[in-house]
Design a protein around this motif. Structure first.
Motif, PDB file in Angstrom:
ATOM      1  N   MET A 207      33.533   5.674  -2.242  1.00 25.45           N
ATOM      2  CA  MET A 207      33.980   4.421  -2.600  1.00 25.45           C
ATOM      3  C   MET A 207      35.032   4.498  -3.778  1.00 25.45           C
ATOM      4  O   MET A 207      35.898   3.679  -4.064  1.00 25.45           O
ATOM      5  CB  MET A 207      32.823   3.473  -3.242  1.00 25.45           C
ATOM      6  N   TYR A 208      35.003   5.717  -4.434  1.00 22.34           N
ATOM      7  CA  TYR A 208      35.866   6.385  -5.372  1.00 22.34           C
ATOM      8  C   TYR A 208      36.895   7.412  -4.997  1.00 22.34           C
ATOM      9  O   TYR A 208      36.346   8.103  -4.163  1.00 22.34           O
ATOM     10  CB  TYR A 208      35.260   6.764  -6.691  1.00 22.34           C
TER      11      TYR A 208
ATOM     12  N   PRO B 232      39.825   7.055  -1.895  1.00 19.96           N
ATOM     13  CA  PRO B 232      38.560   6.705  -1.463  1.00 19.96           C
ATOM     14  C   PRO B 232      38.784   6.463   0.119  1.00 19.96           C
ATOM     15  O   PRO B 232      39.643   6.337   0.738  1.00 19.96           O
ATOM     16  CB  PRO B 232      38.286   5.530  -2.169  1.00 19.96           C
TER      17      PRO B 232
END
Length: 488
Positions: A390-391, A383
């Protein structure tokens, strides 16, 4: 026919003292209402932009980022103006409110042995402070005039005290009664105003919620029956078929092969008993209820989507006949994940699910991913960095660390799932909001302990759309939108 309205004893006592009616109301600056409406418009616009990017599995464009920042800045500016105006209004209400005549307090502590009672300064018995209902707003709106859930909860507590607490006039508009008496909150408790109901529910459907990722339906009934078609495009018998036909030849007939599935909604409930001490701090109380209830409900729903038994709860895909389990590699070390595991899981995922599937992993499993390579190339994109996501991602699909996953080495520590192929149903109507949440408050359950019970319930059903894994046209391995790595 003349109708008689029952007036609560506490209100009658205040009227007998000739306290003016404007003691209960202060005029709200009309600008505040306009600012709140504008804030709602700003929030809806921001959420629409974020939802559009999420549905397209992409980051915000620079133009979208600038627009969201502008909306957020305007929202915060309005909030500052609202806070300033409300403080001035509260100061005015404090200075202009008349003082009611005080009576002797009810006996406190051990009446048989006064020496055992709690003593104050100079060994004098403490006298409880007079209780005055919170000043309501003139414009009630969707939350019956309360500024936040904590303020509402505190007013409920005041009305439920055994010594005869003062009844906040705003509760008259939020009361429910099992005996049809709308003027008395004590007959049936007090319902959480609708605006707070939505405020509590929204975290349940945040971007990490598995329920929000499913194929969601809503129903006003307790059961829902849907037709299903389990045939594949390459299936050569059963169901609708296509045939090559010579010119002028007779067309071969076929017909659908349909089944049906019935879902029964199950109840998920959160019951929160709250002490008077907790209610005395209204903002803390609002934060507590808004945080704890959604946390518990979100995890329970997500856990049921993964491993629910189907008995009294949704059927999870891990307990579904459609689950595909990928075996560990020969001589693979226990509690490890190797790139061959992930590659074989990806190969068992149907092509149509590759744009919407996600990797669900135990947080400890994610730590092994940055070390993996395939032909000297990393297979895991962490990420942040250039992408700003965010991932992290594997084969272009998000890797979501989630507590629904099992510990590393057990079945269910790594799952590749297309949750759009999981059907979920929530109930609407009967006092529930648009997302299916019903909120109630009772002052009776623990009345003798000076507690108020807050209850949040949802009716939820769910099961995988696929009744079984599919067989490929030519090949030994079946495919499914629900793939898990076997125990190692």
């Amino acid at each position: 026919m003349t109708k008689h309205l029952t007036v609560p004893a506490s209100v009658a006592a205040l009227l007998a003292l000739h306290i003016p009616s404007n003691f209960f109301l202060y005029a709200e600056d009309p600008t505040i209402a306009a600012h709140r409406e504008r804030q709602m418009e700003l929030m809806n616009s921001s959420q629409a932009i974020l939802a559009r990017a999420e549905s397209e599995s992409r980051d915000l464009t620079q133009a979208e980022t600038d627009e969201v920042e502008g909306l957020t800045n305007e929202f915060e500016t309005l909030e500052s103006q609202i806070n300033l105006r409300e403080r001035v209004a509260q100061q005015n209400a404090l200075l202009t409110a008349p003082r009611a005549r005080q009576t002797d307090p009810d006996p406190v502590g051990n009446e048989q042995n006064p020496s055992d009672n709690v003593r104050g300064i100079n060994n004098q018995a403490r006298t409880p402070a007079p209780r005055v209902p919170a000043a309501p707003r003139a414009t009630a709106g969707g939350n019956s005039g309360f500024r936040h859930l904590g303020e509402f909860a505190n007013s409920v507590r005041m009305a439920s005290m055994r010594s005869g607490g003062d009844l906040d006039p705003r509760l008259r508009n939020a009361a429910v009664s099992t005996y049809g008496n709308e003027g008395s909150g004590a007959d049936g408790g007090f319902a959480v105003p609708p605006d707070f109901r939505t405020e509590i529910l929204s975290p349940v459907f945040n971007e990490d919620s598995l329920l929000a990722m499913t194929d969601r339906l809503q129903s006003s009934s307790n059961t829902l029956t849907l037709p299903t078609d389990s045939t594949t495009p390459w299936q050569t018998s059963g169901g609708i078929q296509s045939y090559w036909t010579a010119e002028g030849g007779t067309k071969t007939q076929s017909k659908p092969t349909l089944g049906e599935t019935t879902l029964k909604l199950h109840t998920l409930a959160t019951l929160i008993p709250v002490t008077e001490e907790l209610l005395e701090d209204a903002p803390a109380m609002g934060a507590y209820l808004n945080r704890k209830a959604p946390e518990k409900m979100d995890f329970k729903v997500s856990d049921a989507i993964v491993r629910g038994t189907g008995v009294g709860m949704p059927l999870g895909f891990m307990n579904s006949p459609a689950l595909v389990t990928v075996a560990a590699e020969a001589a693979q070390t226990a509690d490890t994940i190797v790139v061959a595991n992930l590659a074989k899981m990806w190969g068992r995922l149907p092509v149509q699910s590759r744009r919407t599937a996600v990797w669900l992993m135990h947080p400890d499993a994610e730590a092994q991913l940055p070390l993996m390579t395939l032909a000297n190339q990393p297979v895991y994109l962490p990420p942040g960095g250039v992408s700003g996501n965010m991932y992290g991602s594997l084969w272009g699909r998000p890797v979501i660390p989630h507590q629904v996953a099992e510990t590393v080495g057990d079945l269910g520590d790594v799952m590749l799932v297309d949750l759009k192929q999981y059907l979920s149903v929530t109930k609407t109507g009967n006092g529930r909001d648009a997302n299916g949440l019903k909120s109630d408050v009772s002052i009776h359950l623990w009345f003798d302990q000076d507690m108020v019970a807050f209850r949040f319930t949802m009716r939820v059903a769910g099961q995988p759309w696929w009744p079984a894994a599919i067989t490929q046209r030519d090949g030994a391995n079946s495919q499914s939108p629900y793939v898990a790595l076997a125990a190692r």
